[in-house]
Every structure is written in structure tokens, then in C-alpha cells.
Enzyme design. Structure first.
Site, short mmCIF file in Angstrom:
data_model
loop_
_atom_site.label_atom_id
_atom_site.label_comp_id
_atom_site.label_asym_id
_atom_site.label_seq_id
_atom_site.Cartn_x
_atom_site.Cartn_y
_atom_site.Cartn_z
N ASP A 31 9.36 9.33 11.68
CA ASP A 31 8.08 9.90 11.26
C ASP A 31 7.34 10.49 12.46
O ASP A 31 6.76 11.57 12.39
CB ASP A 31 7.23 8.82 10.58
CG ASP A 31 8.03 8.10 9.53
OD1 ASP A 31 8.46 8.75 8.58
OD2 ASP A 31 8.27 6.88 9.68
N HIS A 84 6.44 2.73 6.88
CA HIS A 84 7.38 3.85 6.76
C HIS A 84 7.52 4.17 5.28
O HIS A 84 8.42 3.67 4.60
CB HIS A 84 8.74 3.51 7.38
CG HIS A 84 9.77 4.53 7.03
ND1 HIS A 84 9.73 5.82 7.49
CD2 HIS A 84 10.84 4.48 6.20
CE1 HIS A 84 10.73 6.51 6.98
NE2 HIS A 84 11.42 5.72 6.19
P1 NAX Z 1 24.15 4.42 3.05
O1 NAX Z 1 24.03 4.04 1.63
O2 NAX Z 1 24.95 5.60 3.45
O3 NAX Z 1 24.72 3.17 3.87
C1 NAX Z 1 24.22 1.88 3.73
C2 NAX Z 1 25.32 0.92 4.13
O4 NAX Z 1 24.74 -0.38 4.16
C3 NAX Z 1 26.48 0.90 3.15
O5 NAX Z 1 27.70 1.00 3.85
C4 NAX Z 1 26.32 -0.47 2.48
O6 NAX Z 1 27.58 -1.03 2.10
C5 NAX Z 1 25.68 -1.26 3.61
N1 NAX Z 1 25.01 -2.48 3.18
C6 NAX Z 1 24.32 -2.71 2.04
N2 NAX Z 1 23.90 -3.99 2.00
C7 NAX Z 1 24.32 -4.56 3.14
C8 NAX Z 1 24.21 -5.88 3.67
N3 NAX Z 1 23.61 -6.85 2.98
N4 NAX Z 1 24.75 -6.12 4.88
C9 NAX Z 1 25.40 -5.15 5.56
N5 NAX Z 1 25.56 -3.91 5.10
C10 NAX Z 1 25.02 -3.62 3.91
O7 NAX Z 1 22.64 4.53 3.57
P2 NAX Z 1 22.08 5.28 4.86
O8 NAX Z 1 21.81 6.69 4.53
O9 NAX Z 1 22.93 4.96 6.03
O10 NAX Z 1 20.64 4.58 4.97
C11 NAX Z 1 20.51 3.22 5.29
C12 NAX Z 1 19.08 2.75 5.13
O11 NAX Z 1 18.21 3.46 6.00
C13 NAX Z 1 18.51 2.96 3.72
O12 NAX Z 1 17.82 1.77 3.35
C14 NAX Z 1 17.53 4.08 3.92
O13 NAX Z 1 16.51 4.06 2.95
C15 NAX Z 1 17.02 3.79 5.29
N6 NAX Z 1 16.33 4.87 6.01
C16 NAX Z 1 15.29 4.53 6.81
C17 NAX Z 1 14.61 5.45 7.59
C18 NAX Z 1 13.49 5.05 8.48
O14 NAX Z 1 12.87 5.95 9.07
N7 NAX Z 1 13.12 3.78 8.63
C19 NAX Z 1 14.97 6.89 7.53
C20 NAX Z 1 16.34 7.13 7.02
C21 NAX Z 1 16.78 6.24 5.88
O15 NAX Z 1 16.24 6.74 4.68
#
Ligand code: NAX
Length: 325
Positions: free
Chosen positions: A159, A187
Site C-alpha cells: 500500500d 491492509h
Molecule cells: P495463492 O492462493 O496463490 O497461494 C496461497 C498458498 O498458500 C497456496 O499454495 C496454499 O496451498 C497455501 N496455504 C493455504 N493455507 C496454508 C496453510 N495453512 N499453511 C501453509 N500454506 C497454506 O495466493 P497468493 O496470491 O500467493 O496470496 C497469498 C496471500 O497473500 C493471500 O491471503 C492474499 O490475500 C494475500 N495478499 C496480501 C497482500 C498484502 O499486501 N498484505 C497483497 C497481496 C495478496 O493479496
């Protein structure tokens, strides 16, 4: 040669990790002379995909990658970790209520907080990226009573960087010259990107821009809704920019921000009337492996209102998970 630093990354099979891991291993995060060991966590059904990521990491032949392994067990992933970047989270599925999403993630982050508490290095630096990032960081912190609370942070750097970019575009000045910007709060679209104190080569940004309408009607909504705009354009959420923000957050925390303000979601000490312990986006300066919150900034009526809105949202999130902690 320096001893390797153990970096745990969760969500290792996901799209953010697909940018993040390669940049950590190439030295972008901890420096060109700092070897790393990557300790990757993902769910059992994602282990095959993580194996592919590890093959690619090996095929980069990064001189700084001392070791890499994957597991579906948080205690294995976090063993002796000095840095933990918690990216994996439960996404919102169709028909899922907000409360269900908070609960599903609360379960993940209580378990991961407890695992960090048990096995991580006592000075582990934790960055939560997975959403809802602030509340997930709060939950992990509360679940790790033996670790310093201040070592749990949430990512608002994306952000912050989005706000920097909008100001650079508007002023035509170099992004590198913008100082003293910050993003307050959660966020989420309630975040408050605040350029009142920002300067470019010593000149006040609000005076340079001198366009209150642009600030209220373009800048604030563009920063707040950038994530949605990227999903609409790309069909996928921000990944490379999120990974970059995580790299910068940890790099500045470990190596220092050289006097520059950056935004980190950190547990409040009660400053600015923010409930103590809530993980809140605040302006900080990093030095010697520590962050220091910038205190005593004047808060005008508009800012008080905007900070109040994002604070209320975080208090509500906290209330929704309180019974689980
Ligand atoms: P993806 O869905 O591509 O990847 C997430 C991965 O996490 C998957 O491989 C899944 O199997 C794994 N996972 C789920 N539960 C888990 C657990 N209990 N232990 C270990 N691994 C687990 O998502 P991606 O695009 O990489 O985004 C990941 C996260 O970042 C999401 O929650 C998203 O909302 C968040 N974001 C946060 C941002 C921020 O500024 N704070 C910005 C970007 C993003 O939106």
C-alpha cells in the site's frame, strides 16, 4: 563467509511465493553476501507443486542458497527460523461470510503462532502477508506468548509503495526523493494513505500538488482499490509487487531504512489512541534490526476520522476472533 540465515516461507506453492522465493535466494532481501536456508511450508496437497518450485530454485544455481526444503508441518518449517514470512492463508471462497473467513484464518494462525513459539529462533522476525494480514499477525502474536510481541508484523508496504507511485506520477518527480509518507491502519480498503508530512527534496508534497480534490477523489481511492484493479486487469491478484513489498519490508527491518519512513503493520503501544496490541499500519524508521514508530505526529480532524474508520474495522476483526485466543 557469513553463516546462513534460516528463512521460513508459508504458502510456498502460491503465486506470491513464486516471485518471493527467487528474490530471497538471489540476495535481494538480506544482501548479496548473506547465504540463506529456505524452509518452505504448504498444505499436503500442494507438496508436489512445491517440489517443482524447489527444482527451479536449484536450477537457478543461486550461490547464496545454502539449502532448501519443503514440509507440511509448521514445526518443521519454523525450526530455528530467524525470519518467517507467512504468505499462505485461506482465501475467501464463494458464499463464505466474512466471519467464516476470519475463523478459518484464525485456526491457521493460532497453529502457526504456537509452532513459532515452540521452535523458532527467539528473535525471529515475523511478517504476515496472508489476509486478513493485520488480524492474522495479531492472532499469531497472541499464540506465541514466549516471543517478543514486537517481532510480529503485517505487510502494508505494498500500500505504501502504491501511494509512492501515485505521488511520483502526479508530481513528475522521482519516487526515490519522496520521504515521510505513511499508510495508517488495516491492509484493506479502509487503509488511510497519508501524504500530509511527505516531502520531495524538502518541499511539502501537499503544497507541491495543491489539489485537494485529486487527493480525496483520486489518490486515496486509487491506492485503496489498487488490488481490485489488478485483479480486474490480470485475472489474478497482485503477486510480483506483493513479493517485492515483502522483500522491502524485511530488508529494511533487518538492514535499516536509512532514516527513511516506511509503513509497517506493528503491534500498537497505545500511541495515537490505537488500542494496545492491535497490529496497525504506522510510520516507522528501522535501525539496528529494530523498528521505531514515529510518534507525536499532529492528527487533524480528517485524519482522525480516517484513522478511526480503519481502527474500528480492526477492533471488529479482533472481537470476531477473541473467543478463539
Ligand atoms: P495463492 O492462493 O496463490 O497461494 C496461497 C498458498 O498458500 C497456496 O499454495 C496454499 O496451498 C497455501 N496455504 C493455504 N493455507 C496454508 C496453510 N495453512 N499453511 C501453509 N500454506 C497454506 O495466493 P497468493 O496470491 O500467493 O496470496 C497469498 C496471500 O497473500 C493471500 O491471503 C492474499 O490475500 C494475500 N495478499 C496480501 C497482500 C498484502 O499486501 N498484505 C497483497 C497481496 C495478496 O493479496
Amino acid at each position: 563467509q557469513k553463516a546462513p540465515i534460516r528463512v521460513a516461507v508459508t504458502g510456498a506453492a502460491g503465486q506470491i511465493a513464486y516471485s518471493l522465493l527467487f528474490r530471497i535466494a538471489s540476495g535481494d532481501m538480506l544482501g548479496a553476501d548473506q547465504p540463506v536456508i529456505l524452509q518452505l511450508l504448504d498444505l499436503p496437497q500442494a507438496q508436489q507443486a512445491v517440489r517443482g518450485v524447489i527444482m527451479e530454485l536449484h536450477d537457478c544455481a543461486f550461490p547464496l542458497l545454502a539449502d532448501v526444503f519443503a514440509t507440511d508441518n509448521p514445526e518443521t518449517a519454523f525450526q530455528d527460523a530467524q525470519i518467517a514470512i507467512l504468505v499462505g492463508a485461506r482465501p475467501r471462497s464463494k458464499g463464505m461470510e466474512r466471519a467464516d473467513l476470519l475463523h478459518a484464518n484464525a485456526n491457521i494462525f493460532t497453529a502457526q503462532g504456537a509452532a513459532l513459539n515452540k521452535v523458532a529462533s527467539r528473535d525471529v522476525k515475523v511478517l504476515v502477508v496472508g489476509n486478513p494480514a493485520n488480524t492474522n499477525a495479531y492472532i499469531a502474536m497472541k499464540s506465541a506468548p514466549d516471543l517478543p510481541a514486537r517481532n510480529f508484523t503485517a505487510m502494508l508496504r505494498l500500500d505504501h509503495n502504491r501511494a509512492l507511485n501515485q505521488i511520483a506520477l502526479k508530481t513528475g518527480r522521482s519516487l526515490n526523493d519522496i520521504e515521510q509518507l505513511c499508510v495508517w491502519g488495516n491492509h484493506s480498503p479502509t487503509m488511510y494513505a497519508d501524504y500530509r508530512f511527505a516531502t520531495i527534496n524538502g518541499q511539502s508534497v501537499p503544497q507541491l500538488i495543491n489539489d485537494a480534490q485529486w487527493y480525496a477523489e483520486h489518490f486515496l481511492p486509487t491506492v485503496a482499490k489498487r488490488g481490485v484493479a489488478i485483479i480486474e486487469a490480470r485475472g489474478l491478484s497482485s503477486a510480483a509487487s506483493a513479493a517485492n513489498a515483502a522483500i522491502e519490508h524485511v530488508r529494511d527491518w533487518v538492514l535499516g531504512s536509512k532514516g527513511r519512513w516506511v509503513t509497517m503493520g506493528v503491534p500498537s503501544d497505545g500511541a495515537y489512541g490505537i488500542l494496545e496490541g492491535l497490529v496497525f499500519g504506522l510510520p516507522v524508521v528501522c535501525e539496528n534490526g529494530e523498528y521505531r514508530v514515529i510518534k507525536d505526529l499532529p492528527i487533524d480532524d480528517f485524519s482522525r476520522e480516517r484513522i478511526g474508520i480503519t481502527l474500528k474495522e480492526l477492533e471488529d476483526e479482533r472481537a470476531a476472533v477473541a473467543h478463539l485466543l
